[in-house]
Design a protein around this motif. Structure first.
Motif, PDB file in Angstrom:
ATOM      1  N   GLN A  15     -24.092  16.323 -37.123  1.00 20.01           N
ATOM      2  CA  GLN A  15     -25.276  15.606 -36.659  1.00 20.01           C
ATOM      3  C   GLN A  15     -26.491  16.538 -36.621  1.00 20.01           C
ATOM      4  OE1 GLN A  15     -22.135  14.781 -34.674  1.00 20.01           O
ATOM      5  NE2 GLN A  15     -21.942  13.276 -36.291  1.00 20.01           N
ATOM      6  N   THR A 118     -23.865  -0.720 -29.637  1.00 17.72           N
ATOM      7  CA  THR A 118     -22.699  -0.085 -30.250  1.00 17.72           C
ATOM      8  C   THR A 118     -21.752   0.428 -29.166  1.00 17.72           C
ATOM      9  OG1 THR A 118     -23.294   2.285 -30.361  1.00 17.72           O
ATOM     10  CG2 THR A 118     -24.354   0.815 -31.960  1.00 17.72           C
ATOM     11  N   VAL A 145     -32.138   8.206 -33.643  1.00 18.22           N
ATOM     12  CA  VAL A 145     -31.470   8.693 -34.858  1.00 18.22           C
ATOM     13  C   VAL A 145     -32.128   9.982 -35.334  1.00 18.22           C
ATOM     14  CG1 VAL A 145     -30.888   8.156 -37.253  1.00 18.22           C
ATOM     15  CG2 VAL A 145     -30.870   6.338 -35.516  1.00 18.22           C
ATOM     16  N   ASN A 149     -29.395  13.211 -39.661  1.00 15.26           N
ATOM     17  CA  ASN A 149     -28.404  12.188 -39.995  1.00 15.26           C
ATOM     18  C   ASN A 149     -28.877  11.332 -41.153  1.00 15.26           C
ATOM     19  OD1 ASN A 149     -26.862  13.167 -37.950  1.00 15.26           O
ATOM     20  ND2 ASN A 149     -27.091  11.414 -36.598  1.00 15.26           N
ATOM     21  N   TYR A 245     -16.117  10.362 -43.025  1.00 18.66           N
ATOM     22  CA  TYR A 245     -16.620   9.997 -41.707  1.00 18.66           C
ATOM     23  C   TYR A 245     -15.459   9.464 -40.869  1.00 18.66           C
ATOM     24  CZ  TYR A 245     -21.583  10.275 -43.008  1.00 18.66           C
ATOM     25  OH  TYR A 245     -22.825  10.711 -43.382  1.00 18.66           O
ATOM     26  N   HIS A 252     -19.575   2.968 -34.884  1.00 18.07           N
ATOM     27  CA  HIS A 252     -20.876   3.092 -34.224  1.00 18.07           C
ATOM     28  C   HIS A 252     -22.013   2.815 -35.203  1.00 18.07           C
ATOM     29  CE1 HIS A 252     -24.416   4.777 -32.363  1.00 18.07           C
ATOM     30  NE2 HIS A 252     -24.476   5.724 -33.286  1.00 18.07           N
ATOM     31  N   LEU A 253     -21.986   3.467 -36.362  1.00 18.76           N
ATOM     32  CA  LEU A 253     -23.087   3.330 -37.308  1.00 18.76           C
ATOM     33  C   LEU A 253     -23.154   1.933 -37.904  1.00 18.76           C
ATOM     34  CD1 LEU A 253     -22.831   6.799 -39.073  1.00 18.76           C
ATOM     35  CD2 LEU A 253     -24.614   6.035 -37.499  1.00 18.76           C
ATOM     36  N   TRP A 257     -26.514  -0.236 -37.671  1.00 18.57           N
ATOM     37  CA  TRP A 257     -27.259  -0.810 -38.813  1.00 18.57           C
ATOM     38  C   TRP A 257     -27.576  -2.292 -38.553  1.00 18.57           C
ATOM     39  CZ3 TRP A 257     -27.907   3.719 -39.272  1.00 18.57           C
ATOM     40  CH2 TRP A 257     -27.131   4.674 -39.911  1.00 18.57           C
TER      41      TRP A 257
END
Length: 307
Positions: A15, A118, A145, A149, A245, A252-253, A257
Motif C-alpha cells: 500500500q 466495505t 485511497v 495504490n 492480491y 474490500h476493493l 469500486w
C-alpha cells in the motif's frame, strides 16, 4: 536516552508504505525508532543502516507484540489490508495498556463506521473502538485511497496496453486521493505533538480528481495516448486474484469500486472535500497527483510481475 517510537509495518508493503515513511521521517528528526517488521530482509537492513532498531515480530502473536511495545514511548499502528485486523488490534491494545503507552496513532480508512461500504472499513470502526476502550491515548488517521495504490492498479494494464482497465464507471467518476507520504507526515506530526485529544479522528484527502483528469495526467507524464477501458467487477476480481492480491483486499476493493461508482452518479455524495489537516499537522501542502505521477514515471511505464 529517549524511548523509541514503535512503528509497525515499518519495512513498507504493497500500500502507501506509511510505516516506512514514518520511520525515516522520525529518524531524520533524531527521534529513535523501533521498527516492527514481519521479516528481516533488505528493506529492514536499510532501516537499520539509517539508525532504526529492528524488531522482527508477528502482529497476531500477543507475546511478540508485548515484547515490541516494552520500553517504547508511543506507537504508530498500520495494519495491512489483509485478514487479522481485529486480532492485531486486540493484541496491540493489550500490549500498549500493559506497557503504559499514552499515545497511539492508528491508521484507518476514510470511511470508518458501522455502515461503511466495505467490510474492511467496518472493521476499522471496531478497531478504533478497541483502542479507545484500552485507554492508551489513541487518535485515528482516516486516509482515503493512496496515490500509490492507484499507481499499482493502473500498472497492471497501462505499460503493455496503454489503457487503464478498472471497474470505475464513466470518466466523470470522482475519486478522493492522498499521497502515502502526506499521511506519514501527519502521523509524525501527531506522534511529536506536545498534546493530543484522545479519540480524535483526522480525515485526510489530498486531492479530488475525476477519472478523466487522471487519464489525462498519465498521458502527459508518459507522453503517450492513454485510454480508459471500463471492465466488470468480476473481470477485475479474477485478474486481481490471479496477480496475487489476497481475498480480503479483493473483497474490500470490489465493494469500494461499487461505492465509488455510486458516488459518481450522485453529485451530493461525490463532494469530497480536501482537508487542511495535511498542511496544519504535516507542515506542507498536499502533494498533487501529477507530482506523484512524475515521481513514479519509470514505474508507471513498467509492467509489474505477478505476486
Amino acid at each position: 536516552m529517549a524511548k523509541p517510537v514503535l512503528v509497525t509495518s515499518a519495512a513498507g508493503g504493497r500500500q502507501g508504505k506509511t510505516g516506512r515513511h514514518v520511520s525515516e521521517m522520525l529518524l531524520k528528526r533524531g527521534i529513535p525508532v523501533r521498527a516492527f517488521v514481519h521479516k528481516i530482509d533488505q528493506r529492514s537492513d536499510q532501516l537499520h543502516a539509517l539508525g532504526a532498531e529492528i524488531f522482527e515480530g508477528d502482529f497476531l502473536d500477543v507475546r511478540s507484540v508485548k515484547r515490541a511495545v516494552q520500553g517504547t514511548s508511543s506507537v504508530y499502528f498500520a495494519y495491512p489490508v489483509q485478514d487479522g485486523l481485529l486480532d492485531a488490534t486486540a493484541a496491540m491494545a493489550v500490549a500498549a495498556r500493559e506497557a503504559g503507552i499514552s499515545r497511539l496513532v492508528n491508521l484507518v480508512m476514510l470511511q470508518s463506521s458501522v455502515d461503511a461500504p466495505t467490510p474492511r472499513m467496518r472493521q476499522n470502526y471496531l478497531s478504533e473502538q478497541v483502542f479507545e476502550w484500552a485507554g492508551i491515548g489513541a487518535v485515528h488517521i482516516r486516509a482515503t485511497v493512496f496515490y500509490e495504490n492507484l499507481g499499482s492498479l493502473v500498472r497492471q494494464s497501462l505499460p503493455a496496453q496503454g489503457a487503464v482497465r478498472l471497474p470505475w464507471g464513466g470518466e466523470e467518476t470522482v475519486l478522493p486521493l492522498v499521497a502515502g507520504e502526506d499521511v506519514a507526515r501527519v502521523a509524525v506530526g501527531l506522534l511529536t505533538s506536545p498534546s493530543l485529544t484522545s479519540g480524535t479522528a483526522y480525515p485526510l484527502i489530498g486531492t479530488v480528481v475525476s477519472l478523466k483528469e487522471i487519464i489525462a495526467t498519465f498521458g502527459r507524464v508518459l507522453a503517450k495516448d492513454v485510454r480508459y477501458e471500463e471492465i466488470s467487477d468480476d473481470e477485475w476480481r479474477s485478474d486481481a486474484l490471479a496477480r496475487g492480491y489476497n481475498a480480503h483486499a479483493v473483497e474490500h476493493l470490489s465493494q469500494l469500486w461499487r461505492a465509488i461508482r455510486a458516488a459518481g452518479l450522485n453529485p451530493e455524495t461525490a463532494r469530497f472535500a480536501v482537508t487542511d489537516t495535511i498542511e496544519k499537522l504535516g507542515g506542507a501542502r498536499p502533494k498533487t497527483f501529477e507530482a506523484f505521477a512524475r515521481e513514479q514515471q519509470k514505474e508507471l511505464a513498467t509492467q509489474p510481475t505477478a505476486a
